[in-house]
Design an enzyme around this catalytic site. Structure first.
Site, PDB file in Angstrom:
ATOM      1  N   HIS A  95      30.901  35.273  32.669  1.00 61.29           N
ATOM      2  CA  HIS A  95      32.293  34.666  32.541  1.00 61.29           C
ATOM      3  C   HIS A  95      32.931  34.875  33.951  1.00 61.29           C
ATOM      4  O   HIS A  95      32.247  35.672  34.815  1.00 61.29           O
ATOM      5  CB  HIS A  95      33.101  35.320  31.354  1.00 61.29           C
ATOM      6  N   HIS A 132      35.031  35.422  41.772  1.00 59.90           N
ATOM      7  CA  HIS A 132      33.632  35.528  41.851  1.00 59.90           C
ATOM      8  C   HIS A 132      33.179  35.850  40.226  1.00 59.90           C
ATOM      9  O   HIS A 132      34.036  36.028  39.464  1.00 59.90           O
ATOM     10  CB  HIS A 132      32.984  36.925  42.686  1.00 59.90           C
TER      11      HIS A 132
END
Length: 190
Positions: free
Chosen positions: A40, A127
């Site tokens: 995720h 990220h």
């Protein structure tokens, strides 16, 4: 409960990142890879929170979502924090849309600070974590694998729509962490 705020990724992107992990695994490095279903985009790690703080966090989630129009982002590369020579975290970097994700993170952090949840010490770097290095065993081989990955080849350059953000709880089990979305908030549509 342990909690974090994140955006979910489409199954096709998780599959591409899982394929990238499989390629990196051939290095023989000592890395704890994130399970495909758990990949995720973290927006804010909250840590351990008590049940009393859940309602105000949900309010922050909803009020922040109302400020933003949905947008797209794109994975650009595979890298490591703090760097390839001494990696601790293996990640999929983001180029297009990174500025919008930063704005979203900063808005969340500013609102969460008002309810007593501290901000991060450093500027956000959007990220997607795909692995955590446990030791430096075969690190040079891992570094070669990372620098040899071609994002186009892995088809991870497609655009990803960010339309919702979620409050997740994380439960540790013998099989690894189990993530459950307990509240979602939809960004404004274009």
């Amino acid at each position: 409960m342990r909690a974090f705020i994140a955006a979910q990724l489409p199954p096709a992107i998780k599959e591409c990142l899982s394929e990238t992990q499989n390629q990196l695994k051939t290095s023989g490095a000592d890395v704890k890879w994130v399970e495909k279903e758990n990949i995720h985009l973290t927006l804010k790690f909250l840590g351990n929170i008590d049940q009393d703080s859940t309602p105000p966090i949900k309010e922050v989630l909803n009020s922040t979502a109302k400020e933003f129009i949905d947008f797209t982002f794109r994975i650009s590369n595979i890298g490591a924090f703090p760097g390839l020579d001494h990696p601790r975290v293996i990640y999929a970097g983001i180029d297009e849309g990174a500025d919008k994700i930063k704005e979203l993170i900063i808005s969340l952090e500013n609102k969460l600070l008002k309810i007593g949840i501290p901000k991060e010490d450093k500027d956000p770097v959007p990220h997607i974590t795909i692995g955590r290095v446990r030791s430096f065993h075969n690190i040079s081989s891992l570094k070669k694998q990372i620098t040899g990955i071609n994002p186009q080849q892995k088809a991870i350059i497609q655009k990803i729509a960010l339309k919702e953000i979620f409050l997740f709880k994380s439960e540790l089990s013998s099989a690894g962490p189990l993530y459950e979305a307990i509240e979602g908030a939809t960004l404004k549509s274009r």
